[in-house]
Motif scaffolding. Sequence first.
Motif, PDB file in Angstrom:
ATOM      1  N   THR A 203      -5.153  -5.141   3.687  1.00 25.94           N
ATOM      2  CA  THR A 203      -5.067  -4.731   2.286  1.00 25.94           C
ATOM      3  C   THR A 203      -6.433  -4.295   1.757  1.00 25.94           C
ATOM      4  O   THR A 203      -6.558  -3.280   1.063  1.00 25.94           O
ATOM      5  N   VAL A 223      -7.278 -12.910  -1.955  1.00 23.08           N
ATOM      6  CA  VAL A 223      -6.441 -12.057  -1.106  1.00 23.08           C
ATOM      7  C   VAL A 223      -6.176 -12.758   0.230  1.00 23.08           C
ATOM      8  O   VAL A 223      -5.058 -12.707   0.766  1.00 23.08           O
ATOM      9  N   GLU A 227      -2.260 -13.353   1.327  1.00 22.79           N
ATOM     10  CA  GLU A 227      -1.751 -12.410   2.312  1.00 22.79           C
ATOM     11  C   GLU A 227      -1.217 -13.105   3.555  1.00 22.79           C
ATOM     12  O   GLU A 227      -1.630 -14.212   3.910  1.00 22.79           O
ATOM     13  N   ARG A 241       0.946  -2.083   2.514  1.00 23.49           N
ATOM     14  CA  ARG A 241      -0.508  -2.247   2.380  1.00 23.49           C
ATOM     15  C   ARG A 241      -1.083  -1.244   1.387  1.00 23.49           C
ATOM     16  O   ARG A 241      -1.967  -1.566   0.582  1.00 23.49           O
ATOM     17  N   ARG A 244      -0.180  -2.386  -2.123  1.00 24.93           N
ATOM     18  CA  ARG A 244      -0.973  -3.545  -2.527  1.00 24.93           C
ATOM     19  C   ARG A 244      -2.419  -3.143  -2.816  1.00 24.93           C
ATOM     20  O   ARG A 244      -3.046  -3.693  -3.730  1.00 24.93           O
ATOM     21  N   ARG A 247      -2.561  -1.796  -6.310  1.00 23.20           N
ATOM     22  CA  ARG A 247      -2.521  -2.861  -7.312  1.00 23.20           C
ATOM     23  C   ARG A 247      -3.875  -3.577  -7.391  1.00 23.20           C
ATOM     24  O   ARG A 247      -4.341  -3.954  -8.474  1.00 23.20           O
ATOM     25  N   PHE A 293       1.517 -12.485  -2.639  1.00 23.22           N
ATOM     26  CA  PHE A 293       0.565 -11.489  -3.126  1.00 23.22           C
ATOM     27  C   PHE A 293       0.958 -10.900  -4.477  1.00 23.22           C
ATOM     28  O   PHE A 293       0.174 -10.923  -5.432  1.00 23.22           O
ATOM     29  N   ASP A 294       2.171 -10.360  -4.586  1.00 20.00           N
ATOM     30  CA  ASP A 294       2.547  -9.639  -5.809  1.00 20.00           C
ATOM     31  C   ASP A 294       2.548 -10.526  -7.061  1.00 20.00           C
ATOM     32  O   ASP A 294       1.973 -10.131  -8.086  1.00 20.00           O
ATOM     33  N   LEU A 297      -1.109 -11.164  -7.988  1.00 22.03           N
ATOM     34  CA  LEU A 297      -1.759 -10.009  -8.621  1.00 22.03           C
ATOM     35  C   LEU A 297      -1.287  -9.820 -10.057  1.00 22.03           C
ATOM     36  O   LEU A 297      -2.082  -9.548 -10.959  1.00 22.03           O
TER      37      LEU A 297
END
Length: 331
Positions: A203, A223, A227, A241, A244, A247, A293-294, A297
């Motif tokens: 990423t 991260v 991840e 990737r 991400r 973002r 991850f999402d 973020l």
Amino acid sequence: MAAKSPRKKAASASTTTRRPRRKKAEPASKGLSAAEVVSEAHAPETELVQGILADGGQVVGLYRDPLGAHTVVFAALPIDKVEPTPYQRDVSEPHVKRLASAMERLDRFLDPIIAIRKEGRYWTPNGNHRLQASKLLGGKAIMALVLPEEDVAYQILALNTEKAHNLKERSLEVIRMHRGLTGARAGREADFAHLFEEPAFLTLGAAYEKRPRFSGGAYHPFVKRAEAFLPLPLAEALAVREARADRLLELDDTVAGVVDALKARGLQSPYLKNFVVARINFLRFKKEGPVEFDPTLTRMLSSARKFNLDKVNREDLGRMSGPLLGSEETE
């Protein structure tokens, strides 16, 4: 009983999470002896040897690697047929020039590169600076340890030891490797975890490709926790990737706005961005449990957009980063 001090607790925690120390092997207990390395005139890799000769190279000798007994061909290769792997980090021009100067002064080339033959040309995953220095000096040929296994070309992070990697270089190599494998190999991203080393590099590497001056070090800690290698086909994983990375760059833009606002208030430090990211990183207080991850973020981006400048003072920043710089200096 008195409670442990924070320092003792930290020391205790670090002791429990520390990797076990590698045991020292018994002397002369592994691999081949010097005689066994070249004994029995082991069957040469006929196709590889013939290929080197057809390419205009010359085979100096064959031997077995003393650690794993793998075949190695020692050869002189036409220098114009040797190139770095497509996933390689960019060369350091100052390093190439220093190396070329040393080689010219000594009038010697003493360190063979590693090479893998591919369609009449040769990839070197370990030796690009030596290769470029030799080309700079006008060399015609270069000595190489040619390996018959093409897959070794993908072991860049393990093999490329001629110059220490920083986070940007490691991340760019890994994402370039991912792109090279996508379309050329079947399988899921997770199947290649041993090559990619750490999912965060993928990423971050995609982000560095989009923004070369990206401050990856500020974001790497969270991260890395958020991840994981994806159980998706390589092409689909690469698209994830890329998304991400977009973002992450959106978060970086928002953080940069906060940093600019803090500077406008007279706060100056080389650690301002790290300070802001640490403030919005709620994972500092989440020691256990799954992290995705999402959602991570999304929450950090929301915190960055609502960042309260009034709650930042010089003392807080000073405790994190040391003495503040004067107002005339920049990050």
